[in-house]
Design a protein around this motif. Structure first.
Motif, PDB file in Angstrom:
ATOM      1  N   UNK A  67       0.821  -1.215   0.000  1.00 31.00           N
ATOM      2  CA  UNK A  67       0.000   0.000   0.000  1.00 31.00           C
ATOM      3  C   UNK A  67       0.855   1.265   0.000  1.00 31.00           C
ATOM      4  N   UNK A  68       2.108   1.158   0.428  1.00 26.48           N
ATOM      5  CA  UNK A  68       3.016   2.304   0.423  1.00 26.48           C
ATOM      6  C   UNK A  68       3.786   2.392  -0.895  1.00 26.48           C
ATOM      7  N   UNK A  69       4.429   1.300  -1.295  1.00 30.64           N
ATOM      8  CA  UNK A  69       5.253   1.322  -2.504  1.00 30.64           C
ATOM      9  C   UNK A  69       4.421   1.211  -3.775  1.00 30.64           C
ATOM     10  N   UNK A  70       3.257   0.570  -3.674  1.00 34.48           N
ATOM     11  CA  UNK A  70       2.349   0.324  -4.796  1.00 34.48           C
ATOM     12  C   UNK A  70       2.988  -0.520  -5.899  1.00 34.48           C
ATOM     13  N   UNK A  71       4.023  -1.282  -5.555  1.00 35.73           N
ATOM     14  CA  UNK A  71       4.608  -2.212  -6.516  1.00 35.73           C
ATOM     15  C   UNK A  71       3.787  -3.500  -6.486  1.00 35.73           C
ATOM     16  N   UNK A  72       3.153  -3.821  -7.595  1.00 33.91           N
ATOM     17  CA  UNK A  72       2.251  -4.951  -7.637  1.00 33.91           C
ATOM     18  C   UNK A  72       0.914  -4.654  -6.993  1.00 33.91           C
ATOM     19  N   UNK A  73       0.594  -3.382  -6.814  1.00 37.15           N
ATOM     20  CA  UNK A  73      -0.630  -2.985  -6.112  1.00 37.15           C
ATOM     21  C   UNK A  73      -1.889  -3.242  -6.939  1.00 37.15           C
ATOM     22  N   UNK A  74      -1.823  -2.931  -8.226  1.00 36.51           N
ATOM     23  CA  UNK A  74      -3.010  -3.077  -9.061  1.00 36.51           C
ATOM     24  C   UNK A  74      -3.406  -4.547  -9.179  1.00 36.51           C
ATOM     25  N   UNK A  75      -4.697  -4.816  -9.049  1.00 40.56           N
ATOM     26  CA  UNK A  75      -5.283  -6.167  -9.059  1.00 40.56           C
ATOM     27  C   UNK A  75      -4.855  -6.992  -7.841  1.00 40.56           C
ATOM     28  N   UNK A  76      -4.395  -6.370  -6.763  1.00 34.67           N
ATOM     29  CA  UNK A  76      -3.836  -7.139  -5.642  1.00 34.67           C
ATOM     30  C   UNK A  76      -4.806  -7.306  -4.472  1.00 34.67           C
ATOM     31  N   UNK A  77      -6.093  -7.021  -4.663  1.00 34.94           N
ATOM     32  CA  UNK A  77      -7.093  -7.173  -3.607  1.00 34.94           C
ATOM     33  C   UNK A  77      -6.823  -6.231  -2.443  1.00 34.94           C
ATOM     34  N   UNK A  78      -6.107  -5.139  -2.659  1.00 38.06           N
ATOM     35  CA  UNK A  78      -5.808  -4.170  -1.595  1.00 38.06           C
ATOM     36  C   UNK A  78      -6.426  -2.806  -1.879  1.00 38.06           C
ATOM     37  N   UNK A  81      -8.223  -0.959   0.943  1.00 37.11           N
ATOM     38  CA  UNK A  81      -7.574  -1.038   2.250  1.00 37.11           C
ATOM     39  C   UNK A  81      -6.779   0.207   2.604  1.00 37.11           C
ATOM     40  N   UNK A  82      -6.752   1.197   1.722  1.00 39.76           N
ATOM     41  CA  UNK A  82      -5.897   2.340   2.023  1.00 39.76           C
ATOM     42  C   UNK A  82      -6.510   3.643   1.565  1.00 39.76           C
ATOM     43  N   UNK A  83      -6.076   4.687   2.242  1.00 41.84           N
ATOM     44  CA  UNK A  83      -6.345   6.068   1.844  1.00 41.84           C
ATOM     45  C   UNK A  83      -4.984   6.744   1.801  1.00 41.84           C
ATOM     46  N   UNK A  84      -4.596   7.226   0.639  1.00 42.53           N
ATOM     47  CA  UNK A  84      -3.244   7.767   0.472  1.00 42.53           C
ATOM     48  C   UNK A  84      -3.322   9.103  -0.247  1.00 42.53           C
ATOM     49  N   UNK A  85      -2.615  10.092   0.277  1.00 40.21           N
ATOM     50  CA  UNK A  85      -2.515  11.374  -0.414  1.00 40.21           C
ATOM     51  C   UNK A  85      -1.085  11.863  -0.312  1.00 40.21           C
ATOM     52  N   UNK A  86      -0.759  12.833  -1.144  1.00 44.95           N
ATOM     53  CA  UNK A  86       0.627  13.289  -1.159  1.00 44.95           C
ATOM     54  C   UNK A  86       0.803  14.613  -1.862  1.00 44.95           C
ATOM     55  N   UNK A  87       2.065  15.009  -1.937  1.00 40.86           N
ATOM     56  CA  UNK A  87       2.439  16.233  -2.657  1.00 40.86           C
ATOM     57  C   UNK A  87       3.766  15.979  -3.352  1.00 40.86           C
ATOM     58  N   UNK A  88       3.971  16.645  -4.466  1.00 37.58           N
ATOM     59  CA  UNK A  88       5.209  16.446  -5.217  1.00 37.58           C
ATOM     60  C   UNK A  88       5.616  17.742  -5.919  1.00 37.58           C
ATOM     61  N   UNK A  89       6.910  18.031  -5.895  1.00 37.01           N
ATOM     62  CA  UNK A  89       7.502  19.136  -6.650  1.00 37.01           C
ATOM     63  C   UNK A  89       8.706  18.593  -7.401  1.00 37.01           C
ATOM     64  N   UNK A  90       8.934  19.120  -8.580  1.00 39.57           N
ATOM     65  CA  UNK A  90      10.018  18.647  -9.439  1.00 39.57           C
ATOM     66  C   UNK A  90      11.111  19.700  -9.555  1.00 39.57           C
ATOM     67  N   UNK A  91      12.370  19.240  -9.567  1.00 39.96           N
ATOM     68  CA  UNK A  91      13.524  20.105  -9.750  1.00 39.96           C
ATOM     69  C   UNK A  91      14.336  19.579 -10.923  1.00 39.96           C
ATOM     70  N   UNK A  92      14.634  20.440 -11.856  1.00 39.76           N
ATOM     71  CA  UNK A  92      15.383  20.051 -13.058  1.00 39.76           C
ATOM     72  C   UNK A  92      16.771  20.671 -12.988  1.00 39.76           C
TER      73      UNK A  92
END
Length: 200
Positions: A67-78, A81-92
């Protein structure tokens, strides 16, 4: 459907099962072909059901909380089971000159898209590739893209989701383990501690 449809279906199957003797004889002559067809059908159904059972369990091949990494998350019956939110900024960063650019995700995506993308590491990586392509088109030579990505899982305090020292533009989106996804901690490290480690 009419209320009596189950009885009709049973009666119909009964009539089909009690076919005339000549039909039985014709069927017996065609038995080898139908047997081969039956073997193929069983094999295909077996492969289909095996896929349905194994695909949701593929997240067990990756380290960390799915639920944190979301690796293999899709179709995983999870999914519920989670509520996840976030923020992101990009630096080039342009490595040859050291030039630095801030890239807001809102320059590329709608607010809703940004909200959905921010807590999902694979989407953040795809966004970084898109931003790198945009800066490359603007004349920036070999742009490197770093992120400040934070996420909260099921009401926990925000913590870093992605290593800010990794150039996401160089990462390949594949099925292999994404080591640049940081493990979830019970006590997240402060931003000043990350800066002390020398993020770009």
């Amino acid at each position: 459907l009419e209320p009596g449809w189950p009885r009709w279906l049973v009666a119909r199957c009964h009539r089909t099962a009690r076919a005339p003797s000549d039909a039985v004889a014709n069927t017996s002559r065609a038995a080898p072909a139908s047997a081969r067809l039956g073997t193929w059908a069983v094999g295909l159904l077996g492969a289909y059901f095996a896929l349905q059972l194994l695909l949701p369990l593929r997240h067990l091949l990756y380290p960390g909380d799915v639920c944190w990494t979301e690796q293999g998350y899709r179709f995983s019956w999870n999914v519920m089971l989670m509520e996840k939110n976030g923020s992101v900024d990009f630096r080039v960063v342009e490595p040859s000159t050291g030039r630095f650019f801030a890239a807001s995700p809102l320059d590329y995506f709608t607010r809703y898209q940004t909200k959905m993308m921010a807590p999902q590491p694979d989407m953040v990586q795809q966004a970084a590739s898109l931003i790198a392509a945009d800066f490359r088109a603007r004349g920036v030579i070999e742009p490197q893209v770093y992120v400040d990505a934070f996420a909260s899982l099921n009401g926990r305090p925000m913590q870093r989701l992605i290593d800010p020292r990794v150039d996401l533009a160089q990462q390949v989106d594949s099925l292999s383990n994404k080591s640049w996804i940081l493990p979830m901690k019970t006590a997240p490290e402060s931003t000043s501690a990350w800066l002390a480690k020398g993020s770009p």
